[in-house]
Enzyme design. Sequence first.
Site, PDB file in Angstrom:
ATOM      1  N   LEU A 107      10.645 -19.996  -4.956  1.00  0.00           N
ATOM      2  CA  LEU A 107       9.902 -19.339  -4.446  1.00  0.00           C
ATOM      3  C   LEU A 107       8.704 -19.121  -4.959  1.00  0.00           C
ATOM      4  CD1 LEU A 107       9.573 -16.756  -2.134  1.00  0.00           C
ATOM      5  CD2 LEU A 107      10.005 -15.327  -4.189  1.00  0.00           C
TER       6      LEU A 107
ATOM      7  N   SER B 263      -7.583  -5.380  -5.062  1.00  0.00           N
ATOM      8  CA  SER B 263      -8.585  -6.006  -4.310  1.00  0.00           C
ATOM      9  C   SER B 263     -10.014  -6.187  -5.128  1.00  0.00           C
ATOM     10  CB  SER B 263      -8.605  -5.494  -2.936  1.00  0.00           C
ATOM     11  OG  SER B 263      -9.291  -4.019  -3.072  1.00  0.00           O
TER      12      SER B 263
ATOM     13  N   HIS C  72       2.467   3.427  -8.971  1.00  0.00           N
ATOM     14  CA  HIS C  72       2.377   2.066  -9.570  1.00  0.00           C
ATOM     15  C   HIS C  72       3.305   1.496 -10.100  1.00  0.00           C
ATOM     16  CE1 HIS C  72      -1.528   2.157  -7.592  1.00  0.00           C
ATOM     17  NE2 HIS C  72      -2.253   2.974  -8.679  1.00  0.00           N
TER      18      HIS C  72
ATOM     19  N   ASP D 148       0.898  -1.325   0.061  1.00  0.00           N
ATOM     20  CA  ASP D 148       0.128   0.068  -0.112  1.00  0.00           C
ATOM     21  C   ASP D 148       0.965   1.206  -0.100  1.00  0.00           C
ATOM     22  OD1 ASP D 148      -2.352   1.368  -0.040  1.00  0.00           O
ATOM     23  OD2 ASP D 148      -2.914   1.164   2.289  1.00  0.00           O
TER      24      ASP D 148
ATOM     25  N   ARG E 108      -0.451   9.257 -10.000  1.00  0.00           N
ATOM     26  CA  ARG E 108      -0.478   8.073  -9.334  1.00  0.00           C
ATOM     27  C   ARG E 108       0.201   6.840 -10.197  1.00  0.00           C
ATOM     28  NH1 ARG E 108      -3.986   7.638  -5.153  1.00  0.00           N
ATOM     29  NH2 ARG E 108      -4.197   5.409  -5.524  1.00  0.00           N
TER      30      ARG E 108
ATOM     31  N   ASN F 166       1.248   3.447  -2.895  1.00  0.00           N
ATOM     32  CA  ASN F 166       1.937   3.797  -4.457  1.00  0.00           C
ATOM     33  C   ASN F 166       1.173   5.333  -4.488  1.00  0.00           C
ATOM     34  OD1 ASN F 166       2.733   1.158  -4.476  1.00  0.00           O
ATOM     35  ND2 ASN F 166       1.434   0.587  -6.017  1.00  0.00           N
TER      36      ASN F 166
HETATM   37  C1  IPE Z   1      -5.208  -2.808  -0.177  1.00  0.00           C
HETATM   38  O1  IPE Z   1      -4.937  -1.376  -0.457  1.00  0.00           O
HETATM   39  C2  IPE Z   1      -5.351  -3.522  -1.575  1.00  0.00           C
HETATM   40  C3  IPE Z   1      -4.298  -3.631  -2.195  1.00  0.00           C
HETATM   41  C4  IPE Z   1      -2.829  -3.384  -1.777  1.00  0.00           C
HETATM   42  C5  IPE Z   1      -4.144  -4.099  -3.610  1.00  0.00           C
HETATM   43  P1  IPE Z   1      -6.167  -0.433  -0.600  1.00  0.00           P
HETATM   44  O2  IPE Z   1      -5.171   1.049  -0.820  1.00  0.00           O
HETATM   45  O3  IPE Z   1      -7.016  -0.577  -1.606  1.00  0.00           O
HETATM   46  O4  IPE Z   1      -6.840  -0.530   0.765  1.00  0.00           O
HETATM   47  P2  IPE Z   1      -7.850   0.619   1.694  1.00  0.00           P
HETATM   48  O5  IPE Z   1      -9.018   1.024   0.742  1.00  0.00           O
HETATM   49  O6  IPE Z   1      -7.114   1.838   1.961  1.00  0.00           O
HETATM   50  O7  IPE Z   1      -8.222  -0.016   2.716  1.00  0.00           O
HETATM   51  C1  IPE Z   2      -1.571   0.288  -3.202  1.00  0.00           C
HETATM   52  O1  IPE Z   2      -1.427   1.665  -3.556  1.00  0.00           O
HETATM   53  C2  IPE Z   2      -1.810  -0.359  -4.848  1.00  0.00           C
HETATM   54  C3  IPE Z   2      -3.204  -0.775  -4.915  1.00  0.00           C
HETATM   55  C4  IPE Z   2      -3.998  -0.570  -3.905  1.00  0.00           C
HETATM   56  C5  IPE Z   2      -3.649  -1.276  -5.998  1.00  0.00           C
HETATM   57  P1  IPE Z   2      -2.434   2.647  -3.323  1.00  0.00           P
HETATM   58  O2  IPE Z   2      -2.982   2.895  -4.836  1.00  0.00           O
HETATM   59  O3  IPE Z   2      -3.674   2.016  -2.458  1.00  0.00           O
HETATM   60  O4  IPE Z   2      -1.947   3.899  -2.803  1.00  0.00           O
HETATM   61  P2  IPE Z   2      -2.340   4.900  -1.590  1.00  0.00           P
HETATM   62  O5  IPE Z   2      -3.142   4.088  -0.749  1.00  0.00           O
HETATM   63  O6  IPE Z   2      -3.496   5.763  -2.581  1.00  0.00           O
HETATM   64  O7  IPE Z   2      -1.461   5.943  -1.200  1.00  0.00           O
HETATM   65 MG    MG Z   3      -3.927   2.290  -0.528  1.00  0.00          MG
END
Ligand code: IPE
Ligand code: IPE
Ligand code: MG
Length: 250
Positions: free
Chosen positions: A140, A74, A46, A29, A42, A31
């Site tokens: 792995l 997710s 990623h 989480d 964004r 990114n």
């Molecule tokens: C959780 O991250 C899902 C992934 C890392 C793929 P999110 O950024 O989607 O989670 P929430 O919505 O903040 O809980």
């Molecule tokens: C995690 O990073 C990647 C995914 C959930 C796909 P985010 O995209 O959730 O990054 P934040 O939480 O907005 O910083």
């Molecule tokens: Mg996130």
Amino acid sequence: MVAAVQEELRKIAVQPNGRVPRHVAIIMDGNGRWAKERGLPRSEGHRQGTENLRRIFECAVEIGIEILTIYAFSTENWSRPPGEVQMLLRILETVIDRELTTLHKNGVQLRHIGRLEGIGSRLQRKIRQAMEMTRDNHRLIVNIAFNYGGRDEIVNAVQRIVREGIPADEVNEALLSHYMYTSDLPDPDLIIRTSGELRVSNFLIWQGAYAEYYATSTYWPDFDETELHKAVAEYGRRKRRYGKTDEQIE
Ligand code: IPE
Ligand code: IPE
Ligand code: MG
């Protein structure tokens, strides 16, 4: 022989009590925030987050981790703006296109957990091909949780159990585990979440019942080898009691 001994010593140096988690799961989480802090789109977060996987895979092997489960998309992430959803789908496709040969050469066994339905047919095919190609690799195991939701996984398991006409009194924890996506794998020992959030976000809610949780404020693209070593070392210091007392486990 010498190399093997050195490897053992290195592991002990990393882990005070030499205990290495067999199965590590990561909620990757942060990114978006990583990119925002740099004034970048964004998508760049990623991209960097995906790049980061390379060093984490290698480091996991060095530490002696056998299974790595990574949360990439997710069931809730479909609610993001369509452009971002498209980008995340494309990233998985690009990773398979660009990295599969190297991953295969490096002994990585790729697996997918989550629902394939809902993902475009071309990407589905590529995921299946990647799993097929790498199925005999054992350096792995990497489970990519994509279009994955823990509740969805449990619903899916219950639906299959009911459809197969399994009598209610034969339904127990072992049976349910068998119907989960990770049926042939041990439960995660350690679940890491980056970016400072302290929530599970629907990740491995069945399998994580007794996992050790570890959270760091580091955003995923910055989560490097040192960070992984730190998480594993912290795991090594934890006491897993499984409901017992300290005296019972000593
Ligand atoms: C959780 O991250 C899902 C992934 C890392 C793929 P999110 O950024 O989607 O989670 P929430 O919505 O903040 O809980
Ligand atoms: C995690 O990073 C990647 C995914 C959930 C796909 P985010 O995209 O959730 O990054 P934040 O939480 O907005 O910083
Ligand atoms: Mg996130």
